[in-house]
Design a protein around this motif. Sequence first.
Motif, mmCIF file in Angstrom:
data_model
loop_
_atom_site.group_PDB
_atom_site.id
_atom_site.type_symbol
_atom_site.label_atom_id
_atom_site.label_comp_id
_atom_site.label_asym_id
_atom_site.label_seq_id
_atom_site.Cartn_x
_atom_site.Cartn_y
_atom_site.Cartn_z
ATOM 1 N N GLY A 16 7.020 -7.374 -16.102
ATOM 2 C CA GLY A 16 5.814 -6.922 -16.771
ATOM 3 C C GLY A 16 4.983 -8.095 -17.252
ATOM 4 N N ALA A 17 3.736 -7.784 -17.658
ATOM 5 C CA ALA A 17 2.812 -8.826 -18.107
ATOM 6 C C ALA A 17 2.706 -8.874 -19.622
ATOM 7 C CB ALA A 17 1.439 -8.597 -17.492
ATOM 8 N N GLY A 18 3.724 -8.395 -20.323
ATOM 9 C CA GLY A 18 3.686 -8.393 -21.776
ATOM 10 C C GLY A 18 4.577 -7.299 -22.328
ATOM 11 N N PRO A 19 4.652 -7.185 -23.644
ATOM 12 C CA PRO A 19 5.535 -6.174 -24.247
ATOM 13 C C PRO A 19 5.140 -4.745 -23.932
ATOM 14 C CG PRO A 19 4.134 -7.250 -25.897
ATOM 15 C CD PRO A 19 3.980 -8.037 -24.642
ATOM 16 N N ASP A 20 3.858 -4.518 -23.631
ATOM 17 C CA ASP A 20 3.400 -3.165 -23.318
ATOM 18 C C ASP A 20 3.601 -2.801 -21.853
ATOM 19 O OD1 ASP A 20 2.588 -2.885 -25.942
ATOM 20 O OD2 ASP A 20 0.572 -3.690 -25.522
ATOM 21 N N LEU A 21 4.029 -3.773 -21.051
ATOM 22 C CA LEU A 21 4.239 -3.534 -19.619
ATOM 23 C C LEU A 21 5.672 -3.936 -19.264
ATOM 24 C CD1 LEU A 21 0.896 -4.870 -18.105
ATOM 25 C CD2 LEU A 21 1.652 -2.496 -18.167
ATOM 26 N N PRO A 22 6.601 -3.020 -19.322
ATOM 27 C CA PRO A 22 7.992 -3.350 -19.003
ATOM 28 C C PRO A 22 8.166 -3.602 -17.511
ATOM 29 C CG PRO A 22 7.750 -1.001 -19.298
ATOM 30 C CD PRO A 22 6.420 -1.599 -19.669
ATOM 31 N N PRO A 23 9.248 -4.276 -17.122
ATOM 32 C CA PRO A 23 9.518 -4.481 -15.698
ATOM 33 C C PRO A 23 9.702 -3.147 -14.971
ATOM 34 C CG PRO A 23 10.910 -5.882 -17.052
ATOM 35 C CD PRO A 23 10.251 -4.915 -17.981
ATOM 36 N N VAL A 24 9.349 -3.141 -13.698
ATOM 37 C CA VAL A 24 9.557 -1.962 -12.858
ATOM 38 C C VAL A 24 10.312 -2.395 -11.612
ATOM 39 C CG1 VAL A 24 7.438 -0.859 -13.689
ATOM 40 C CG2 VAL A 24 7.380 -2.266 -11.614
ATOM 41 N N PRO A 25 11.026 -1.473 -10.951
ATOM 42 C CA PRO A 25 11.790 -1.864 -9.757
ATOM 43 C C PRO A 25 10.888 -2.461 -8.673
ATOM 44 C CG PRO A 25 12.458 0.307 -10.525
ATOM 45 C CD PRO A 25 11.247 -0.061 -11.320
ATOM 46 N N MET A 26 11.408 -3.504 -8.027
ATOM 47 C CA MET A 26 10.698 -4.083 -6.882
ATOM 48 C C MET A 26 10.662 -3.043 -5.763
ATOM 49 S SD MET A 26 9.172 -6.842 -5.635
ATOM 50 C CE MET A 26 9.753 -8.227 -6.642
ATOM 51 N N PRO A 27 9.493 -2.738 -5.198
ATOM 52 C CA PRO A 27 9.407 -1.739 -4.126
ATOM 53 C C PRO A 27 10.315 -2.088 -2.951
ATOM 54 C CG PRO A 27 7.216 -2.323 -4.908
ATOM 55 C CD PRO A 27 8.176 -3.268 -5.565
ATOM 56 N N GLU A 28 11.054 -1.088 -2.464
ATOM 57 C CA GLU A 28 11.963 -1.317 -1.340
ATOM 58 C C GLU A 28 11.213 -1.764 -0.098
ATOM 59 O OE1 GLU A 28 15.247 -1.494 -1.048
ATOM 60 O OE2 GLU A 28 15.247 -1.372 -3.231
ATOM 61 N N SER A 29 9.995 -1.273 0.075
ATOM 62 C CA SER A 29 9.218 -1.674 1.254
ATOM 63 C C SER A 29 8.918 -3.168 1.224
ATOM 64 C CB SER A 29 7.907 -0.886 1.317
ATOM 65 O OG SER A 29 7.125 -1.105 0.138
ATOM 66 N N ALA A 54 0.832 -1.215 0.000
ATOM 67 C CA ALA A 54 0.000 0.000 0.000
ATOM 68 C C ALA A 54 0.860 1.257 0.000
ATOM 69 C CB ALA A 54 -0.933 -0.016 1.208
ATOM 70 N N GLY A 55 1.960 1.242 0.718
ATOM 71 C CA GLY A 55 2.811 2.429 0.792
ATOM 72 C C GLY A 55 3.935 2.443 -0.216
ATOM 73 N N SER A 56 3.923 1.503 -1.172
ATOM 74 C CA SER A 56 5.038 1.389 -2.110
ATOM 75 C C SER A 56 4.893 2.257 -3.348
ATOM 76 C CB SER A 56 5.181 -0.066 -2.554
ATOM 77 O OG SER A 56 4.065 -0.455 -3.349
ATOM 78 N N GLY A 57 3.668 2.675 -3.657
ATOM 79 C CA GLY A 57 3.425 3.428 -4.884
ATOM 80 C C GLY A 57 3.273 2.550 -6.103
ATOM 81 N N LEU A 58 3.336 1.233 -5.942
ATOM 82 C CA LEU A 58 3.183 0.315 -7.070
ATOM 83 C C LEU A 58 1.721 0.307 -7.528
ATOM 84 C CD1 LEU A 58 5.204 -1.627 -8.513
ATOM 85 C CD2 LEU A 58 4.197 -3.472 -7.153
ATOM 86 N N GLN A 59 1.520 0.321 -8.826
ATOM 87 C CA GLN A 59 0.185 0.406 -9.392
ATOM 88 C C GLN A 59 -0.214 -0.914 -10.053
ATOM 89 O OE1 GLN A 59 -1.754 3.175 -9.020
ATOM 90 N NE2 GLN A 59 -0.045 3.970 -7.777
ATOM 91 N N PRO A 60 -1.552 -1.129 -10.194
ATOM 92 C CA PRO A 60 -1.996 -2.299 -10.960
ATOM 93 C C PRO A 60 -1.552 -2.171 -12.413
ATOM 94 C CG PRO A 60 -3.781 -1.396 -9.615
ATOM 95 C CD PRO A 60 -2.661 -0.403 -9.579
ATOM 96 N N PRO A 61 -1.267 -3.266 -13.117
ATOM 97 C CA PRO A 61 -1.383 -4.658 -12.656
ATOM 98 C C PRO A 61 -0.153 -5.167 -11.929
ATOM 99 C CG PRO A 61 -0.756 -4.647 -14.953
ATOM 100 C CD PRO A 61 -0.907 -3.199 -14.562
ATOM 101 N N TYR A 62 0.832 -4.290 -11.698
ATOM 102 C CA TYR A 62 2.067 -4.726 -11.045
ATOM 103 C C TYR A 62 1.815 -5.211 -9.606
ATOM 104 C CZ TYR A 62 4.546 -2.643 -14.992
ATOM 105 O OH TYR A 62 4.999 -2.342 -16.251
ATOM 106 N N THR A 63 0.816 -4.610 -8.960
ATOM 107 C CA THR A 63 0.495 -5.066 -7.596
ATOM 108 C C THR A 63 0.049 -6.528 -7.608
ATOM 109 O OG1 THR A 63 -1.714 -4.111 -7.909
ATOM 110 C CG2 THR A 63 -0.088 -2.785 -6.697
ATOM 111 N N ASP A 64 -0.757 -6.890 -8.629
ATOM 112 C CA ASP A 64 -1.208 -8.279 -8.731
ATOM 113 C C ASP A 64 -0.051 -9.215 -9.069
ATOM 114 O OD1 ASP A 64 -3.813 -7.493 -8.209
ATOM 115 O OD2 ASP A 64 -4.287 -7.208 -10.334
ATOM 116 N N ILE A 65 0.861 -8.742 -9.934
ATOM 117 C CA ILE A 65 2.013 -9.571 -10.303
ATOM 118 C C ILE A 65 2.912 -9.800 -9.084
ATOM 119 C CG2 ILE A 65 4.100 -9.677 -11.725
ATOM 120 C CD1 ILE A 65 2.573 -7.998 -13.812
ATOM 121 N N ALA A 66 3.153 -8.717 -8.327
ATOM 122 C CA ALA A 66 3.972 -8.856 -7.117
ATOM 123 C C ALA A 66 3.297 -9.772 -6.106
ATOM 124 C CB ALA A 66 4.232 -7.485 -6.501
ATOM 125 N N GLY A 67 1.975 -9.650 -5.998
ATOM 126 C CA GLY A 67 1.246 -10.532 -5.092
ATOM 127 C C GLY A 67 1.342 -11.983 -5.508
ATOM 128 N N GLY A 68 1.321 -12.235 -6.832
ATOM 129 C CA GLY A 68 1.462 -13.599 -7.319
ATOM 130 C C GLY A 68 2.835 -14.179 -7.008
#
Length: 529
Positions: A467-480, A435-449
């Motif tokens: 990412g979940a495909g070519p249109d969604l590149p990887p993003v840094p794992m939240p430090e929290s 919640a405090g990481s600033g990560l947005q969907p669908p990355y929150t679901d991917i991290a949860g998985g």
Amino acid sequence: MTQTAARKQGHTATVVAGCFAVLLAQVAYSLPGALNGTFQQEFQTTGAELTWATAAFAIPMVVFELTTGVLGDLFGRKRLLQAGALLTVAGSLVSCVAGTVQILWVGQAVAGLGAAILYPISLAMLAAVSPSPEARSKAIAVWAGFLSIGAAISPLMGGWLAAEGDWRTSYIVVITAAVVSIVITRFAADSSAPEGRKLDVPGQVTLALGLIAILFAATQGSEAGFARPEIIGAFAAGLVLLGAFVVIETRADVPLLRLDIFANRSYAIVAIATVVGMFAFLATCYSMSIWLGAIQHQSALRIGVLFLFIQGPAFVLVPAVSRLIRDFSPRWTLTAGFALIAVSGVWCSTFDVHDMSWTRFIGPMPALGVGFALTVGSITAVAINTVPLRLAGMASATTNLLRDFGFALGPVLIAAFAVSRANSDLSAGFGGAIAGSGLQPPYTDIAGGIAHGSGAMAINSMPVVPGAGPDLPPVPMPESLRALALESLGSAYSLAFLVAGLCAAAAAALTLFGLFGAKHAGASTPSYR
């Protein structure tokens, strides 16, 4: 050459061959100790997958040791020892070229089958050529010293080669050592003890399947969940099969394991303490390697150096331990050894996972090594010298089974406990961290998985959320989220160290009080015929 000189030469060659064989087995077994972090990074393993890198070797080693002991008694030990080295060659070659962690498991399993031959057969060969109980005790102490050398140099070698960028070369070294072992064994004296021995197929099948079921359930349950039907079923099947093994052995004319050896009080007490104490020893070693390698991502070479601090004292103390085994009651050496293992585990449990100073372990690791040196030789001497010589092969195989069963339980159970606890803590804190990481969907679901499917070990080691495909590149794992995973793993393995220490303390208490009045190991005084 006189007959006496020929016997002496045969004795020396056999001791050399047996000691080099156990050195080879221990080098192959200990190699993942420094490489767990490297395996985790290269193969992107989960906690259970990393545990299998060690368990795949340990399970066949434990399961087949009694049978290989019988085969040696029936058909001769010399060629069987060479066959064990050949299996080590095959398994190490597969591990060397492994492109996935699953192929690594296969190589480890084949090498583990080789170790199931090398450990008991090398010890039985030494016992067979020793002219007296005192000579057997001395040979056993040297054998245990070479076991310690293997456990010391293997992680150091693996860590150094991993630091140089080529951990696979470690397995080439093992292959070379196995070839040398085959050549050396040619000069050893052959021995057998076929009287009253034959293959016990029902006993072997039930023992093998029972142990495999329990160790599988313990390993997979750490991530799949111990409440899952297949895990509960595996535990239940394992217990039923082991119960059937006991029934079969009590009724067999020539059992795989003569249960009446446990009527000897010293043997029975040491048997229990062996499983508990060796579990504590390897649980502490394994937890240290995971703490530094897979959690803190420190150099494999540093871990290898720490294994040298563990096993170096064991080798240096070989002469002293040999004398202690001959001259004093095993009660005192075993109690002191298990107590030192307990001190090491409890000491490590006080460490903070945020402290990256690996030198903190330099204090508790020598204590662990001295404890191992005092216990492993004494355990073996008690086993061999409390049975008639004709049962030395069975006794050595049983002793190796008990010791290695404790070894196998070490990483399996402690990892199951720690991984399960870490993943539970991660799940409990995941919502707040995300919640405090600033990560947005669908990355929150991917991290949860990832957190749900692969656990704290994966979150701690992944720099990005894929990412979940070519249109969604990887993003840094939240430090929290990574901080939560690190805290969860640190807390879990701190408790794992404490559990290991308390188990060693229980083994020390068992030998202190249970061996009261026992005769010293140098006296060959079997209580049955």
